[in-house]
Design a protein around this motif. Structure first.
Motif, PDB file in Angstrom:
ATOM      1  N   PHE A   1      -7.944   5.511  -2.760  1.00 31.74           N
ATOM      2  CA  PHE A   1      -6.944   4.913  -3.657  1.00 31.74           C
ATOM      3  C   PHE A   1      -5.918   4.031  -2.944  1.00 31.74           C
ATOM      4  O   PHE A   1      -5.618   2.921  -3.383  1.00 31.74           O
ATOM      5  CB  PHE A   1      -6.233   6.069  -4.373  1.00 31.74           C
ATOM      6  CG  PHE A   1      -5.137   5.648  -5.295  1.00 31.74           C
ATOM      7  CD1 PHE A   1      -5.429   5.118  -6.541  1.00 31.74           C
ATOM      8  CD2 PHE A   1      -3.797   5.814  -4.930  1.00 31.74           C
ATOM      9  CE1 PHE A   1      -4.408   4.752  -7.405  1.00 31.74           C
ATOM     10  CE2 PHE A   1      -2.782   5.443  -5.786  1.00 31.74           C
ATOM     11  CZ  PHE A   1      -3.086   4.908  -7.025  1.00 31.74           C
ATOM     12  N   ILE A   2      -5.394   4.498  -1.817  1.00 30.74           N
ATOM     13  CA  ILE A   2      -4.258   3.808  -1.175  1.00 30.74           C
ATOM     14  C   ILE A   2      -4.619   2.397  -0.713  1.00 30.74           C
ATOM     15  O   ILE A   2      -3.763   1.517  -0.685  1.00 30.74           O
ATOM     16  CB  ILE A   2      -3.697   4.639   0.005  1.00 30.74           C
ATOM     17  CG1 ILE A   2      -2.350   4.056   0.476  1.00 30.74           C
ATOM     18  CG2 ILE A   2      -4.681   4.739   1.149  1.00 30.74           C
ATOM     19  CD1 ILE A   2      -1.587   4.952   1.434  1.00 30.74           C
TER      20      ILE A   2
ATOM     21  N   LEU B   1       2.499   9.510  -3.716  1.00 25.34           N
ATOM     22  CA  LEU B   1       1.322   8.681  -3.441  1.00 25.34           C
ATOM     23  C   LEU B   1       0.169   9.537  -2.913  1.00 25.34           C
ATOM     24  O   LEU B   1      -0.987   9.354  -3.300  1.00 25.34           O
ATOM     25  CB  LEU B   1       1.682   7.571  -2.448  1.00 25.34           C
ATOM     26  CG  LEU B   1       0.540   6.684  -1.954  1.00 25.34           C
ATOM     27  CD1 LEU B   1      -0.279   6.108  -3.102  1.00 25.34           C
ATOM     28  CD2 LEU B   1       1.086   5.543  -1.082  1.00 25.34           C
TER      29      LEU B   1
ATOM     30  N   THR C   1     -10.840  -6.304  -3.167  1.00 22.82           N
ATOM     31  CA  THR C   1     -10.666  -5.022  -3.864  1.00 22.82           C
ATOM     32  C   THR C   1     -11.891  -4.137  -3.677  1.00 22.82           C
ATOM     33  O   THR C   1     -12.956  -4.602  -3.276  1.00 22.82           O
ATOM     34  CB  THR C   1     -10.475  -5.249  -5.376  1.00 22.82           C
ATOM     35  OG1 THR C   1     -11.707  -5.772  -5.903  1.00 22.82           O
ATOM     36  CG2 THR C   1      -9.339  -6.224  -5.661  1.00 22.82           C
TER      37      THR C   1
ATOM     38  N   TYR D   1      -5.140  -2.285  -7.639  1.00 19.93           N
ATOM     39  CA  TYR D   1      -4.107  -1.619  -8.429  1.00 19.93           C
ATOM     40  C   TYR D   1      -2.719  -2.209  -8.184  1.00 19.93           C
ATOM     41  O   TYR D   1      -1.747  -1.771  -8.787  1.00 19.93           O
ATOM     42  CB  TYR D   1      -4.095  -0.114  -8.120  1.00 19.93           C
ATOM     43  CG  TYR D   1      -5.442   0.547  -8.315  1.00 19.93           C
ATOM     44  CD1 TYR D   1      -6.247   0.228  -9.409  1.00 19.93           C
ATOM     45  CD2 TYR D   1      -5.917   1.496  -7.406  1.00 19.93           C
ATOM     46  CE1 TYR D   1      -7.488   0.827  -9.591  1.00 19.93           C
ATOM     47  CE2 TYR D   1      -7.150   2.099  -7.579  1.00 19.93           C
ATOM     48  CZ  TYR D   1      -7.931   1.754  -8.666  1.00 19.93           C
ATOM     49  OH  TYR D   1      -9.153   2.352  -8.832  1.00 19.93           O
ATOM     50  N   VAL D   2      -2.613  -3.153  -7.271  1.00 17.15           N
ATOM     51  CA  VAL D   2      -1.305  -3.769  -6.993  1.00 17.15           C
ATOM     52  C   VAL D   2      -1.081  -4.902  -7.998  1.00 17.15           C
ATOM     53  O   VAL D   2      -1.908  -5.817  -8.080  1.00 17.15           O
ATOM     54  CB  VAL D   2      -1.249  -4.330  -5.553  1.00 17.15           C
ATOM     55  CG1 VAL D   2       0.091  -5.012  -5.293  1.00 17.15           C
ATOM     56  CG2 VAL D   2      -1.489  -3.215  -4.541  1.00 17.15           C
TER      57      VAL D   2
ATOM     58  N   TRP E   1      -7.145  10.625  -7.508  1.00 22.17           N
ATOM     59  CA  TRP E   1      -8.150   9.554  -7.566  1.00 22.17           C
ATOM     60  C   TRP E   1      -9.480  10.049  -6.997  1.00 22.17           C
ATOM     61  O   TRP E   1     -10.546   9.751  -7.551  1.00 22.17           O
ATOM     62  CB  TRP E   1      -7.636   8.343  -6.798  1.00 22.17           C
ATOM     63  CG  TRP E   1      -8.469   7.103  -6.963  1.00 22.17           C
ATOM     64  CD1 TRP E   1      -8.300   6.122  -7.894  1.00 22.17           C
ATOM     65  CD2 TRP E   1      -9.595   6.697  -6.162  1.00 22.17           C
ATOM     66  NE1 TRP E   1      -9.248   5.136  -7.730  1.00 22.17           N
ATOM     67  CE2 TRP E   1     -10.062   5.457  -6.681  1.00 22.17           C
ATOM     68  CE3 TRP E   1     -10.257   7.253  -5.073  1.00 22.17           C
ATOM     69  CZ2 TRP E   1     -11.147   4.769  -6.138  1.00 22.17           C
ATOM     70  CZ3 TRP E   1     -11.350   6.567  -4.533  1.00 22.17           C
ATOM     71  CH2 TRP E   1     -11.774   5.352  -5.064  1.00 22.17           C
TER      72      TRP E   1
ATOM     73  N   ASN F   1       1.608  -2.484   0.119  1.00 20.19           N
ATOM     74  CA  ASN F   1       0.653  -1.803  -0.739  1.00 20.19           C
ATOM     75  C   ASN F   1       1.107  -0.433  -1.194  1.00 20.19           C
ATOM     76  O   ASN F   1       1.014  -0.089  -2.353  1.00 20.19           O
ATOM     77  CB  ASN F   1      -0.649  -1.607   0.044  1.00 20.19           C
ATOM     78  CG  ASN F   1      -1.763  -2.451  -0.494  1.00 20.19           C
ATOM     79  OD1 ASN F   1      -1.525  -3.269  -1.369  1.00 20.19           O
ATOM     80  ND2 ASN F   1      -2.949  -2.239   0.008  1.00 20.19           N
ATOM     81  N   GLN F   2       1.583   0.367  -0.209  1.00 20.92           N
ATOM     82  CA  GLN F   2       1.763   1.783  -0.526  1.00 20.92           C
ATOM     83  C   GLN F   2       2.873   2.027  -1.528  1.00 20.92           C
ATOM     84  O   GLN F   2       2.796   2.965  -2.310  1.00 20.92           O
ATOM     85  CB  GLN F   2       1.941   2.621   0.749  1.00 20.92           C
ATOM     86  CG  GLN F   2       3.192   2.388   1.538  1.00 20.92           C
ATOM     87  CD  GLN F   2       3.003   1.309   2.591  1.00 20.92           C
ATOM     88  OE1 GLN F   2       2.189   0.402   2.432  1.00 20.92           O
ATOM     89  NE2 GLN F   2       3.760   1.386   3.656  1.00 20.92           N
TER      90      GLN F   2
ATOM     91  N   GLN G   1       1.322   1.127  -4.896  1.00 17.29           N
ATOM     92  CA  GLN G   1       0.293   2.107  -5.276  1.00 17.29           C
ATOM     93  C   GLN G   1       0.935   3.396  -5.794  1.00 17.29           C
ATOM     94  O   GLN G   1       0.385   4.043  -6.673  1.00 17.29           O
ATOM     95  CB  GLN G   1      -0.582   2.475  -4.068  1.00 17.29           C
ATOM     96  CG  GLN G   1      -1.363   1.367  -3.443  1.00 17.29           C
ATOM     97  CD  GLN G   1      -2.498   0.828  -4.283  1.00 17.29           C
ATOM     98  OE1 GLN G   1      -2.296  -0.116  -5.031  1.00 17.29           O
ATOM     99  NE2 GLN G   1      -3.662   1.385  -4.173  1.00 17.29           N
TER     100      GLN G   1
ATOM    101  N   ASN H   1      -7.058   0.484  -2.176  1.00 15.21           N
ATOM    102  CA  ASN H   1      -7.691  -0.328  -3.219  1.00 15.21           C
ATOM    103  C   ASN H   1      -6.658  -1.259  -3.846  1.00 15.21           C
ATOM    104  O   ASN H   1      -5.934  -0.891  -4.771  1.00 15.21           O
ATOM    105  CB  ASN H   1      -8.356   0.547  -4.281  1.00 15.21           C
ATOM    106  CG  ASN H   1      -9.177  -0.303  -5.239  1.00 15.21           C
ATOM    107  OD1 ASN H   1      -9.220  -1.533  -5.101  1.00 15.21           O
ATOM    108  ND2 ASN H   1      -9.811   0.333  -6.194  1.00 15.21           N
ATOM    109  N   SER H   2      -6.622  -2.493  -3.365  1.00 21.24           N
ATOM    110  CA  SER H   2      -5.548  -3.420  -3.749  1.00 21.24           C
ATOM    111  C   SER H   2      -5.656  -3.890  -5.194  1.00 21.24           C
ATOM    112  O   SER H   2      -4.748  -4.554  -5.693  1.00 21.24           O
ATOM    113  CB  SER H   2      -5.547  -4.627  -2.802  1.00 21.24           C
ATOM    114  OG  SER H   2      -6.840  -5.219  -2.770  1.00 21.24           O
TER     115      SER H   2
END
Ligand SMILES: [Zn+2]
Length: 469
Positions: free
Chosen positions: A247-248, A345, A231, A253-254, A352, A266-267, A270, A250-251
């Motif tokens: 932001f996209i 997104l 992360t 947030y998953v 962000w 991921n996307q 996110q 930054n794992s």
């Protein structure tokens, strides 16, 4: 002391420092110049100086021997009688872009095509300093840098990253799999000896991030990362100097993120995360506290939006016919791509980045041209427009793309703002940038080390050749 005497005193001090002399240009490189005299006065310009200060109208900038000698109100700056005077009323002058996710190959298509000519395109668009973020063709990039440094190829001052470094992967690919801390040290030292000044990590895992950061920092060099298995918070804490994409990627947030595992899709996950929540704000606080900068690459993700992706025929004309067909095919089949970026997104990425800057984070920008029709140089200009769309003011967007980038690279003593003693790296734009973000595309002259390049000549040279050696 009169302002020009203060400026003179500054320039004497700086000339005794370690700033290198500018290159002597070859006859071929000189052929791309619009301004080729050592003493130049840019008069009656609007200046956005890259420090974040508001635009100042009716300024005069004196350039001497490749440096900015003085800048101030036109009535107060003495113009030396031997200077070439360019009356630039109606123009905006900004520092040259310091771009932090550049490539000299076009990837994401059938083969990595080398792009010697990307150096010319970057310069034509106002990029005067560029860091490559992962090399598929590291020797090609190092050779381009050497040609630019020698004055035999027009281009930005360059920082070259070594090959992509990553952890174990099932597929073969153009990256170096790091197996241990000793292995990381061996690889980093090898590429540092070859001329790399940055290293690019893909994904993780944590052991690779720690080992590469430790080996690079031991050589006084820096690390950037497109993280996934690790992360942003952890990457910052491990000492990554510049986190790519924001932001996209930054794992953290998953939902259900497992240590050292890159979550799939991921996307999509996110897109459902609200960056304004306390949890996300807290993660931003931790990233800032860890000291990592972030590199905004909004444009390269916009190129994966079904509603926003654009293809510019004037830009495509730069490519070889073979590459042009490949890029057009990629664009035409975007709807079938596994990597669609929903518009909401993109909006969250912008939100962000605003929050990151508001929290005191150091945000730079890069283009990441990737075979989608999003091109070197043109992509950097598009990023400026997207930073404005994100809600940054014009002086802040310029600061992100110039002095912030120079700070991240450790080049801030030399470039990144319009201040006496710095390299004369400047972009002259027709029109008022503060009034109209599209003015970023109206490049009239790009100064690098005081040499004034004609963007039309540079682009004419590239046309039809990008993607050939
Ligand atoms: Zn990239």
């Amino acid at each position: 002391m009169k302002p020009y005497l203060i400026a003179l005193a500054c320039s004497v001090l700086i000339s005794e420092s370690s700033i290198a002399q500018r290159a002597v240009l070859s006859a071929a490189t000189r052929g791309f110049l619009a301004v080729d005299t050592p003493l130049v006065a840019l008069t009656h310009v609007t200046v956005i100086d890259g420090t974040g200060a508001p635009a100042r109208d009716d300024q005069t900038i004196i350039l001497r021997d490749g440096r900015i000698e003085s800048v101030g109100p036109s009535g107060r700056i003495a113009v030396p009688s031997s200077a070439q005077v360019l009356d630039l009323k109606g123009h905006t002058v900004i520092p040259g872009f310091v771009a932090l996710h550049e490539h000299t190959y076009l990837g994401g298509i059938n083969h990595p095509a080398p792009m010697m000519h990307s150096a010319l395109l970057y310069l034509a668009s106002g990029v005067t300093t560029a860091m490559t973020a992962g090399s598929m063709l590291p020797y090609s990039e190092l050779n381009i840098k050497r040609m630019v440094d020698a004055g035999s190829l027009p281009g930005p001052r360059m920082h070259i990253a070594g090959p992509y470094l990553t952890g174990p992967r099932p597929e073969p690919g153009p990256f170096r799999i790091i197996t241990s801390a000793d292995d990381a040290t061996r690889v980093v030292n090898h590429w540092a000896d070859e001329g790399a000044t940055w290293f690019k990590i893909l994904s993780g895992p944590a052991a690779v991030v720690r080992a590469v950061v430790s080996a690079a920092h031991a050589r006084g060099l820096k690390v950037t990362a497109h993280l996934c298995a690790v992360t942003f918070t952890d990457g910052a804490q491990m000492g990554v100097d510049a986190l790519q994409h924001g932001f996209i990627t930054n794992s953290e947030y998953v939902p259900g993120k497992q240590p050292d595992v890159c979550p799939r899709e991921n996307q999509r996950a996110q897109a459902d995360v609200d960056p304004t929540t306390p949890a996300v704000r807290e993660s931003i606080r931790r990233i800032v506290a860890g000291g990592a900068a972030v590199v905004s690459t909004l444009g390269t993700y916009e190129a994966f939006s079904l509603t926003r992706a654009r293809i510019d025929t004037a830009e495509l004309a730069m490519l070889t016919p073979l590459l042009r067909r490949e890029v057009e095919e990629t664009h035409a089949t975007l709807a079938r791509s596994a990597f669609i970026v929903p518009d909401r997104l993109l909006t969250r990425m912008m939100q962000w980045e605003r929050l990151f800057v508001a929290a005191g984070g150091l945000l730079g920008a890069g283009s990441d041209p990737w075979g989608t029709g999003f091109m070197p140089g043109d992509g950097n200009q598009r990023n400026y427009e997207l930073l404005i769309e994100a809600g940054f003011t014009s002086p802040t967007a310029v600061q992100i793309m110039t002095s912030n980038g120079a700070r991240i690279l450790g080049e801030h003593a030399r470039t990144g703002s319009i201040e006496p003693g710095k390299a004369a790296d400047l972009v002259v734009l027709r029109g008022s940038l503060a009034a109209n973000p599209g003015v970023i595309r109206n490049v009239r002259i790009v100064f690098r080390d005081g040499y004034g390049y004609d963007p039309a000549k540079l682009r004419n040279e590239v046309r039809g050749k990008l993607g050939a050696h």
